[in-house]
Scaffold this motif. Structure first.
Motif, PDB file in Angstrom:
ATOM      1  N   PRO A 184       0.827  -1.213   0.000  1.00  0.00           N
ATOM      2  CA  PRO A 184       0.000   0.000   0.000  1.00  0.00           C
ATOM      3  C   PRO A 184       0.858   1.258   0.000  1.00  0.00           C
ATOM      4  O   PRO A 184       2.069   1.210   0.264  1.00  0.00           O
ATOM      5  CB  PRO A 184      -0.789  -0.121   1.309  1.00  0.00           C
ATOM      6  N   ASP A 185       0.248   2.391  -0.277  1.00  0.00           N
ATOM      7  CA  ASP A 185       0.985   3.651  -0.346  1.00  0.00           C
ATOM      8  C   ASP A 185       1.676   3.994   0.971  1.00  0.00           C
ATOM      9  O   ASP A 185       2.748   4.594   0.985  1.00  0.00           O
ATOM     10  CB  ASP A 185       0.040   4.802  -0.734  1.00  0.00           C
ATOM     11  N   HIS A 186       1.069   3.618   2.090  1.00  0.00           N
ATOM     12  CA  HIS A 186       1.667   3.977   3.376  1.00  0.00           C
ATOM     13  C   HIS A 186       2.793   3.032   3.790  1.00  0.00           C
ATOM     14  O   HIS A 186       3.531   3.314   4.725  1.00  0.00           O
ATOM     15  CB  HIS A 186       0.595   4.015   4.480  1.00  0.00           C
ATOM     16  N   ALA A 187       2.948   1.906   3.075  1.00  0.00           N
ATOM     17  CA  ALA A 187       4.019   0.960   3.406  1.00  0.00           C
ATOM     18  C   ALA A 187       4.509   0.259   2.138  1.00  0.00           C
ATOM     19  O   ALA A 187       4.388  -0.961   1.997  1.00  0.00           O
ATOM     20  CB  ALA A 187       3.535  -0.055   4.438  1.00  0.00           C
ATOM     21  N   PRO A 188       5.059   1.009   1.185  1.00  0.00           N
ATOM     22  CA  PRO A 188       5.489   0.408  -0.077  1.00  0.00           C
ATOM     23  C   PRO A 188       6.737  -0.451   0.089  1.00  0.00           C
ATOM     24  O   PRO A 188       7.519  -0.271   1.028  1.00  0.00           O
ATOM     25  CB  PRO A 188       5.783   1.630  -0.953  1.00  0.00           C
ATOM     26  N   VAL A 189       6.900  -1.384  -0.828  1.00  0.00           N
ATOM     27  CA  VAL A 189       8.119  -2.202  -0.889  1.00  0.00           C
ATOM     28  C   VAL A 189       8.676  -2.074  -2.300  1.00  0.00           C
ATOM     29  O   VAL A 189       7.987  -2.388  -3.277  1.00  0.00           O
ATOM     30  CB  VAL A 189       7.827  -3.680  -0.563  1.00  0.00           C
ATOM     31  N   PHE A 190       9.906  -1.597  -2.400  1.00  0.00           N
ATOM     32  CA  PHE A 190      10.551  -1.390  -3.696  1.00  0.00           C
ATOM     33  C   PHE A 190      11.561  -2.503  -3.952  1.00  0.00           C
ATOM     34  O   PHE A 190      12.339  -2.864  -3.070  1.00  0.00           O
ATOM     35  CB  PHE A 190      11.279  -0.043  -3.728  1.00  0.00           C
ATOM     36  N   THR A 191      11.529  -3.037  -5.170  1.00  0.00           N
ATOM     37  CA  THR A 191      12.536  -4.004  -5.585  1.00  0.00           C
ATOM     38  C   THR A 191      13.452  -3.325  -6.592  1.00  0.00           C
ATOM     39  O   THR A 191      12.990  -2.751  -7.581  1.00  0.00           O
ATOM     40  CB  THR A 191      11.901  -5.249  -6.233  1.00  0.00           C
ATOM     41  N   VAL A 192      14.747  -3.366  -6.314  1.00  0.00           N
ATOM     42  CA  VAL A 192      15.746  -2.695  -7.144  1.00  0.00           C
ATOM     43  C   VAL A 192      16.755  -3.713  -7.658  1.00  0.00           C
ATOM     44  O   VAL A 192      17.157  -4.631  -6.937  1.00  0.00           O
ATOM     45  CB  VAL A 192      16.478  -1.599  -6.336  1.00  0.00           C
ATOM     46  N   GLU A 193      17.147  -3.553  -8.910  1.00  0.00           N
ATOM     47  CA  GLU A 193      18.181  -4.403  -9.496  1.00  0.00           C
ATOM     48  C   GLU A 193      19.433  -3.580  -9.754  1.00  0.00           C
ATOM     49  O   GLU A 193      19.359  -2.456 -10.241  1.00  0.00           O
ATOM     50  CB  GLU A 193      17.699  -4.995 -10.819  1.00  0.00           C
ATOM     51  N   VAL A 194      20.577  -4.126  -9.395  1.00  0.00           N
ATOM     52  CA  VAL A 194      21.860  -3.520  -9.715  1.00  0.00           C
ATOM     53  C   VAL A 194      22.546  -4.413 -10.749  1.00  0.00           C
ATOM     54  O   VAL A 194      22.491  -5.637 -10.647  1.00  0.00           O
ATOM     55  CB  VAL A 194      22.748  -3.355  -8.458  1.00  0.00           C
ATOM     56  N   ARG A 195      23.152  -3.766 -11.743  1.00  0.00           N
ATOM     57  CA  ARG A 195      23.768  -4.526 -12.835  1.00  0.00           C
ATOM     58  C   ARG A 195      25.158  -3.971 -13.142  1.00  0.00           C
ATOM     59  O   ARG A 195      25.357  -2.757 -13.224  1.00  0.00           O
ATOM     60  CB  ARG A 195      22.897  -4.452 -14.088  1.00  0.00           C
ATOM     61  N   LEU A 196      26.112  -4.877 -13.297  1.00  0.00           N
ATOM     62  CA  LEU A 196      27.446  -4.521 -13.762  1.00  0.00           C
ATOM     63  C   LEU A 196      27.525  -4.755 -15.265  1.00  0.00           C
ATOM     64  O   LEU A 196      26.778  -5.565 -15.823  1.00  0.00           O
ATOM     65  CB  LEU A 196      28.510  -5.366 -13.051  1.00  0.00           C
ATOM     66  N   GLU A 197      28.452  -4.070 -15.909  1.00  0.00           N
ATOM     67  CA  GLU A 197      28.589  -4.205 -17.362  1.00  0.00           C
ATOM     68  C   GLU A 197      28.957  -5.626 -17.777  1.00  0.00           C
ATOM     69  O   GLU A 197      28.675  -6.052 -18.901  1.00  0.00           O
ATOM     70  CB  GLU A 197      29.644  -3.230 -17.894  1.00  0.00           C
ATOM     71  N   ASN A 198      29.552  -6.396 -16.867  1.00  0.00           N
ATOM     72  CA  ASN A 198      29.909  -7.774 -17.187  1.00  0.00           C
ATOM     73  C   ASN A 198      28.710  -8.720 -17.132  1.00  0.00           C
ATOM     74  O   ASN A 198      28.844  -9.932 -17.310  1.00  0.00           O
ATOM     75  CB  ASN A 198      31.023  -8.274 -16.260  1.00  0.00           C
ATOM     76  N   GLY A 199      27.524  -8.162 -16.854  1.00  0.00           N
ATOM     77  CA  GLY A 199      26.312  -8.963 -16.851  1.00  0.00           C
ATOM     78  C   GLY A 199      25.853  -9.458 -15.499  1.00  0.00           C
ATOM     79  O   GLY A 199      24.744  -9.992 -15.364  1.00  0.00           O
ATOM     80  N   GLU A 200      26.668  -9.281 -14.477  1.00  0.00           N
ATOM     81  CA  GLU A 200      26.309  -9.737 -13.135  1.00  0.00           C
ATOM     82  C   GLU A 200      25.231  -8.823 -12.544  1.00  0.00           C
ATOM     83  O   GLU A 200      25.307  -7.595 -12.652  1.00  0.00           O
ATOM     84  CB  GLU A 200      27.531  -9.737 -12.226  1.00  0.00           C
TER      85      GLU A 200
END
Length: 229
Positions: A184-200
């Motif tokens: 919900p807006d009052h308790a959001p959960v964000f999923t973030v991806e980090v990527r290196l140029e080598n594909g990891e």
């Protein structure tokens, strides 16, 4: 003026008896509730950030007489960054006494990391203005407690550490992308991806994008370092 019961209890948890209670009331008043007759805590936040920085710099110098500037800087950053301030604020129950406008309250403002961290800095400024630097120093050192002694010798935040790891191997800085948002807006959960140029890549989820980015960077760095050891 007299403080309400909840603010009196909060002042007790801070460990400071305010001669000017108005300072504490201002420190816990968010801009969403401010008016021409009720100032918010933004100016106090600006001052409190500087007071906190001075206290921590002084404490770190005294705690390790042999540390270089390069060793002290990441420890300092770990102790004064918004996540740490928010942790201290949660320990104090600061969110419970914040004065918020209806929209901010409905969106979960009492739990927001940035809002809690900013308000704690404002509280530090209120103590400083009310009792002077020694009072502020005493309060900060007590509230931070063993965080100062236990701060990692290499306390760089995970995003910085991952970027340095990549650059040392001729790779460009990592890229971060928010890939999902749930809750919900009052308790959001964000999923973030980090990527290196080598594909990891790695993904992590948290209540703010900033924390999710740090968690993803920490996981990817740990995997890369383990693989290359």
């Amino acid at each position: 003026m007299k403080l309400s019961a909840d603010l009196r209890a909060f002042a007790g948890r801070i460990g400071h008896d305010f001669r000017d209670p108005e300072l504490l009331l201002r420190a816990v008043t968010h801009s969403s509730l401010s008016s021409t007759t009720r100032p918010d805590n933004q100016r106090l936040e600006f001052l409190g950030d500087r007071v906190l920085g001075l206290v921590m710099a002084e404490a770190l110098l005294g705690a390790d007489l042999k540390a270089s500037e390069g060793q002290l800087a990441p420890r300092f950053n770990a102790l004064v960054r918004k996540e740490t301030c928010a942790d201290v604020a949660r320990d104090l129950g600061l969110g419970e006494v914040l004065k918020l406008g209806r929209s901010e309250m409905m969106s979960g403002g009492r739990r927001k990391e940035a809002l809690l961290g900013d308000a704690l800095e404002a509280v530090i400024a209120a103590v400083y203005l009310d009792g002077g630097f020694e009072s502020a120093r005493r309060v900060v050192l007590r509230l931070w407690g063993d965080r100062i002694a236990k701060v990692d010798a290499d306390a760089r935040d995970a995003k910085t550490a991952l970027q340095e790891w990549a650059q040392a191997r001729g790779l460009p800085p990592p890229a971060y992308q928010a890939v999902d948002r749930t809750g919900p807006d009052h308790a959001p959960v964000f999923t973030v991806e980090v990527r290196l140029e080598n594909g990891e890549t790695e993904r992590a989820a948290a209540g703010t994008k900033r924390v999710a980015e740090q968690a993803a960077a920490r996981a990817l760095l740990a995997r890369m370092e383990a693989r290359h050891d």
